[in-house]
Design a protein around this motif. Structure first.
Motif, PDB file in Angstrom:
ATOM      1  N   SER A 190       0.831  -1.204   0.000  1.00  0.00           N
ATOM      2  CA  SER A 190       0.000   0.000   0.000  1.00  0.00           C
ATOM      3  C   SER A 190       0.866   1.255   0.000  1.00  0.00           C
ATOM      4  CB  SER A 190      -0.920   0.012   1.220  1.00  0.00           C
ATOM      5  OG  SER A 190      -1.856  -1.043   1.169  1.00  0.00           O
ATOM      6  N   ALA A 191       0.245   2.391  -0.323  1.00  0.00           N
ATOM      7  CA  ALA A 191       0.995   3.640  -0.428  1.00  0.00           C
ATOM      8  C   ALA A 191       0.220   4.793   0.187  1.00  0.00           C
ATOM      9  CB  ALA A 191       1.318   3.943  -1.890  1.00  0.00           C
ATOM     10  N   ILE A 192       0.954   5.664   0.853  1.00  0.00           N
ATOM     11  CA  ILE A 192       0.405   6.908   1.391  1.00  0.00           C
ATOM     12  C   ILE A 192       1.137   8.057   0.714  1.00  0.00           C
ATOM     13  CG2 ILE A 192       0.135   8.340   3.459  1.00  0.00           C
ATOM     14  CD1 ILE A 192       0.167   5.693   5.085  1.00  0.00           C
ATOM     15  N   ILE A 193       0.375   9.031   0.211  1.00  0.00           N
ATOM     16  CA  ILE A 193       0.959  10.182  -0.474  1.00  0.00           C
ATOM     17  C   ILE A 193       0.400  11.453   0.165  1.00  0.00           C
ATOM     18  CG2 ILE A 193       1.370  11.325  -2.682  1.00  0.00           C
ATOM     19  CD1 ILE A 193       0.489   8.645  -4.015  1.00  0.00           C
ATOM     20  N   ASN A 194       1.272  12.318   0.620  1.00  0.00           N
ATOM     21  CA  ASN A 194       0.872  13.561   1.268  1.00  0.00           C
ATOM     22  C   ASN A 194       1.207  14.754   0.380  1.00  0.00           C
ATOM     23  OD1 ASN A 194       0.144  12.162   3.707  1.00  0.00           O
ATOM     24  ND2 ASN A 194       2.330  12.034   4.191  1.00  0.00           N
ATOM     25  N   THR A 195       0.301  15.708   0.298  1.00  0.00           N
ATOM     26  CA  THR A 195       0.562  16.920  -0.475  1.00  0.00           C
ATOM     27  C   THR A 195       1.224  17.956   0.422  1.00  0.00           C
ATOM     28  OG1 THR A 195      -1.309  16.504  -1.949  1.00  0.00           O
ATOM     29  CG2 THR A 195      -0.431  18.746  -1.881  1.00  0.00           C
ATOM     30  N   ALA A 196       2.482  18.265   0.128  1.00  0.00           N
ATOM     31  CA  ALA A 196       3.221  19.302   0.840  1.00  0.00           C
ATOM     32  C   ALA A 196       3.155  20.582  -0.003  1.00  0.00           C
ATOM     33  CB  ALA A 196       4.653  18.848   1.110  1.00  0.00           C
ATOM     34  N   SER A 197       4.241  21.316  -0.096  1.00  0.00           N
ATOM     35  CA  SER A 197       4.252  22.557  -0.871  1.00  0.00           C
ATOM     36  C   SER A 197       5.674  23.064  -1.007  1.00  0.00           C
ATOM     37  CB  SER A 197       3.388  23.625  -0.188  1.00  0.00           C
ATOM     38  OG  SER A 197       3.583  24.907  -0.770  1.00  0.00           O
ATOM     39  N   VAL A 198       5.911  23.838  -2.050  1.00  0.00           N
ATOM     40  CA  VAL A 198       7.195  24.514  -2.197  1.00  0.00           C
ATOM     41  C   VAL A 198       7.440  25.444  -1.013  1.00  0.00           C
ATOM     42  CG1 VAL A 198       6.247  26.430  -3.539  1.00  0.00           C
ATOM     43  CG2 VAL A 198       8.657  25.782  -3.832  1.00  0.00           C
ATOM     44  N   THR A 199       6.375  25.927  -0.373  1.00  0.00           N
ATOM     45  CA  THR A 199       6.544  26.841   0.756  1.00  0.00           C
ATOM     46  C   THR A 199       7.197  26.161   1.955  1.00  0.00           C
ATOM     47  OG1 THR A 199       4.345  26.398   1.692  1.00  0.00           O
ATOM     48  CG2 THR A 199       4.514  28.165   0.067  1.00  0.00           C
ATOM     49  N   ALA A 200       7.180  24.833   2.012  1.00  0.00           N
ATOM     50  CA  ALA A 200       7.862  24.117   3.090  1.00  0.00           C
ATOM     51  C   ALA A 200       9.365  24.337   3.009  1.00  0.00           C
ATOM     52  CB  ALA A 200       7.548  22.634   3.012  1.00  0.00           C
ATOM     53  N   TYR A 201       9.875  24.633   1.826  1.00  0.00           N
ATOM     54  CA  TYR A 201      11.301  24.782   1.599  1.00  0.00           C
ATOM     55  C   TYR A 201      11.718  26.247   1.445  1.00  0.00           C
ATOM     56  CZ  TYR A 201      10.904  19.811   0.834  1.00  0.00           C
ATOM     57  OH  TYR A 201      10.635  18.472   1.019  1.00  0.00           O
ATOM     58  N   GLU A 202      10.862  27.046   0.832  1.00  0.00           N
ATOM     59  CA  GLU A 202      11.200  28.442   0.576  1.00  0.00           C
ATOM     60  C   GLU A 202      10.578  29.405   1.582  1.00  0.00           C
ATOM     61  OE1 GLU A 202      10.150  29.329  -3.510  1.00  0.00           O
ATOM     62  OE2 GLU A 202      12.243  28.940  -4.027  1.00  0.00           O
ATOM     63  N   GLY A 203       9.528  28.952   2.269  1.00  0.00           N
ATOM     64  CA  GLY A 203       8.752  29.868   3.100  1.00  0.00           C
ATOM     65  C   GLY A 203       7.888  30.779   2.240  1.00  0.00           C
ATOM     66  N   GLN A 204       7.011  31.507   2.891  1.00  0.00           N
ATOM     67  CA  GLN A 204       6.189  32.509   2.199  1.00  0.00           C
ATOM     68  C   GLN A 204       5.778  33.528   3.262  1.00  0.00           C
ATOM     69  OE1 GLN A 204       3.581  34.294   1.523  1.00  0.00           O
ATOM     70  NE2 GLN A 204       3.176  34.290  -0.665  1.00  0.00           N
ATOM     71  N   LYS A 205       6.182  34.762   3.098  1.00  0.00           N
ATOM     72  CA  LYS A 205       6.071  35.740   4.180  1.00  0.00           C
ATOM     73  C   LYS A 205       4.641  36.035   4.610  1.00  0.00           C
ATOM     74  CE  LYS A 205       6.351  39.853   1.199  1.00  0.00           C
ATOM     75  NZ  LYS A 205       7.139  41.091   0.924  1.00  0.00           N
ATOM     76  N   GLU A 206       3.667  35.811   3.728  1.00  0.00           N
ATOM     77  CA  GLU A 206       2.274  36.064   4.091  1.00  0.00           C
ATOM     78  C   GLU A 206       1.502  34.780   4.391  1.00  0.00           C
ATOM     79  OE1 GLU A 206       0.348  38.574   1.255  1.00  0.00           O
ATOM     80  OE2 GLU A 206       1.726  40.253   1.601  1.00  0.00           O
ATOM     81  N   LEU A 207       2.205  33.643   4.373  1.00  0.00           N
ATOM     82  CA  LEU A 207       1.564  32.350   4.658  1.00  0.00           C
ATOM     83  C   LEU A 207       2.375  31.598   5.730  1.00  0.00           C
ATOM     84  CD1 LEU A 207       0.685  31.159   1.027  1.00  0.00           C
ATOM     85  CD2 LEU A 207      -0.915  32.005   2.750  1.00  0.00           C
ATOM     86  N   ILE A 208       2.593  32.243   6.851  1.00  0.00           N
ATOM     87  CA  ILE A 208       3.454  31.672   7.878  1.00  0.00           C
ATOM     88  C   ILE A 208       2.856  30.398   8.457  1.00  0.00           C
ATOM     89  CG2 ILE A 208       4.511  32.065  10.135  1.00  0.00           C
ATOM     90  CD1 ILE A 208       4.654  35.040   9.423  1.00  0.00           C
ATOM     91  N   ASP A 209       1.575  30.413   8.787  1.00  0.00           N
ATOM     92  CA  ASP A 209       0.960  29.215   9.372  1.00  0.00           C
ATOM     93  C   ASP A 209       0.808  28.110   8.337  1.00  0.00           C
ATOM     94  OD1 ASP A 209      -0.887  30.911   8.129  1.00  0.00           O
ATOM     95  OD2 ASP A 209      -2.540  30.351   9.444  1.00  0.00           O
ATOM     96  N   TYR A 210       0.414  28.465   7.123  1.00  0.00           N
ATOM     97  CA  TYR A 210       0.299  27.477   6.041  1.00  0.00           C
ATOM     98  C   TYR A 210       1.653  26.824   5.751  1.00  0.00           C
ATOM     99  CZ  TYR A 210      -0.246  25.747   1.218  1.00  0.00           C
ATOM    100  OH  TYR A 210      -0.249  24.988   0.079  1.00  0.00           O
ATOM    101  N   SER A 211       2.686  27.641   5.590  1.00  0.00           N
ATOM    102  CA  SER A 211       4.020  27.110   5.304  1.00  0.00           C
ATOM    103  C   SER A 211       4.502  26.204   6.424  1.00  0.00           C
ATOM    104  CB  SER A 211       5.010  28.254   5.100  1.00  0.00           C
ATOM    105  OG  SER A 211       4.611  29.089   4.030  1.00  0.00           O
ATOM    106  N   SER A 212       4.160  26.565   7.662  1.00  0.00           N
ATOM    107  CA  SER A 212       4.557  25.747   8.808  1.00  0.00           C
ATOM    108  C   SER A 212       3.916  24.366   8.745  1.00  0.00           C
ATOM    109  CB  SER A 212       4.174  26.447  10.111  1.00  0.00           C
ATOM    110  OG  SER A 212       4.856  27.676  10.254  1.00  0.00           O
TER     111      SER A 212
END
Length: 283
Positions: free
Chosen positions: A168-190
């Motif tokens: 079986s497989a589990i796939i999670n959707t992360a984001s580029v913001t996990a690596y670069e950050g985003q100054k207006e998406l602090i909680d989302y990026s976290s």
């Protein structure tokens, strides 16, 4: 050539795909499945629209039956279900608030009753609320973002895991913001950074059971989250900052999820695949 984005805004998250202009492109008509997921059962949160819809359709083309879980976007969910059934596969559509653990348990119970198994889990639902400063992030927003984007991944994984077998497989959707950050998406990026760590730790935990866990980190993608998050003016410039100078369409991510769900990636676990228009993200 992809269509330009019209200035638009929606006041409610996670947003409605059928209201977007132009509509996101969920399906590549040239994509022909080859049975990579034949008769598997896949569960996709946020499967009604955006990336989730594109993944759902691609999985169906590869022979999977699917269950999509969504919050309240009934019209979008109905369209996704219609397309899956048109492709000759079964689709169970379940509305529920995944911020609460009992919802995940109820969802998996319905899926087991309908299909009898769970082979693939795609944790994909998310919200994001831009704020100019961390001082503007209320306690309520912080909890809502973490419950939607991260807690739901834990809850769904805990509910599905007892029914998953070796392979079986589990796939999670992360984001580029996990690596670069985003100054207006602090909680989302976290939350997205936490998803990367969750994926890596989960893969180590499940390796002995033969269950793989990986993630996909999208860049800017034309989904309902965009007009429901940003101003009409910001929507028009989505993706311009990437090396490819454009946003991605949902269908451009779907083959990555197919790869991670199928035996093609049988020796891949704990990894994050980046689909982001050429941005080089440190892993």
């Amino acid at each position: 050539m992809f269509p330009m984005f019209q200035p638009q805004h929606q006041d409610c998250q996670p947003g409605l795909e059928y209201l977007m202009v132009p509509l996101p492109i969920a399906e590549n008509p040239d994509y022909i499945g080859s049975g990579k997921l034949q008769d598997k059962v896949a569960v996709i949160t946020g499967g009604d629209s955006g990336i989730g819809r594109a993944v759902t359709i691609a999985f169906a083309k590869e022979g999977a039956d699917v269950a999509i879980v969504y919050l309240c976007e009934h019209e979008d969910a109905a369209e996704t279900k219609r397309r899956v059934e048109e492709l000759g596969r079964r689709c169970l559509s379940i509305a529920g608030d995944l911020r609460h653990p009992e919802t995940s348990r109820n969802v998996i119970s319905q899926i087991i009753e309908a299909f009898g198994r769970v082979d693939i889990l795609v944790n994909n639902c998310a919200v994001q609320y831009p704020q100019k400063s961390i001082l503007d992030i209320s306690d309520e927003q912080l909890e809502n973002t973490f419950r939607t984007n991260l807690f739901s991944f834990f809850y769904m994984t805990k509910a599905a895991l007892p029914y998953m077998q070796r392979g079986s497989a589990i796939i999670n959707t992360a984001s580029v913001t996990a690596y670069e950050g985003q100054k207006e998406l602090i909680d989302y990026s976290s939350t997205k950074g936490a998803i990367v760590s969750f994926t890596r730790s989960l893969s180590l935990s499940l390796a002995s059971e033969g269950i793989r866990a990986n993630a996909v980190a999208p860049g800017p993608i034309w989904t309902p989250l965009i007009p429901s998050s940003f101003s009409a003016e910001e929507v028009m410039t989505l993706g311009r900052e990437t090396p490819m100078k454009r946003a991605g369409q949902p269908f451009e991510l779907a083959p990555t999820y197919v790869y991670l769900a199928s035996d093609d990636s049988s020796y891949v676990s704990g990894q994050v695949l980046h689909v982001n228009g050429g941005t080089i993200s440190s892993t």
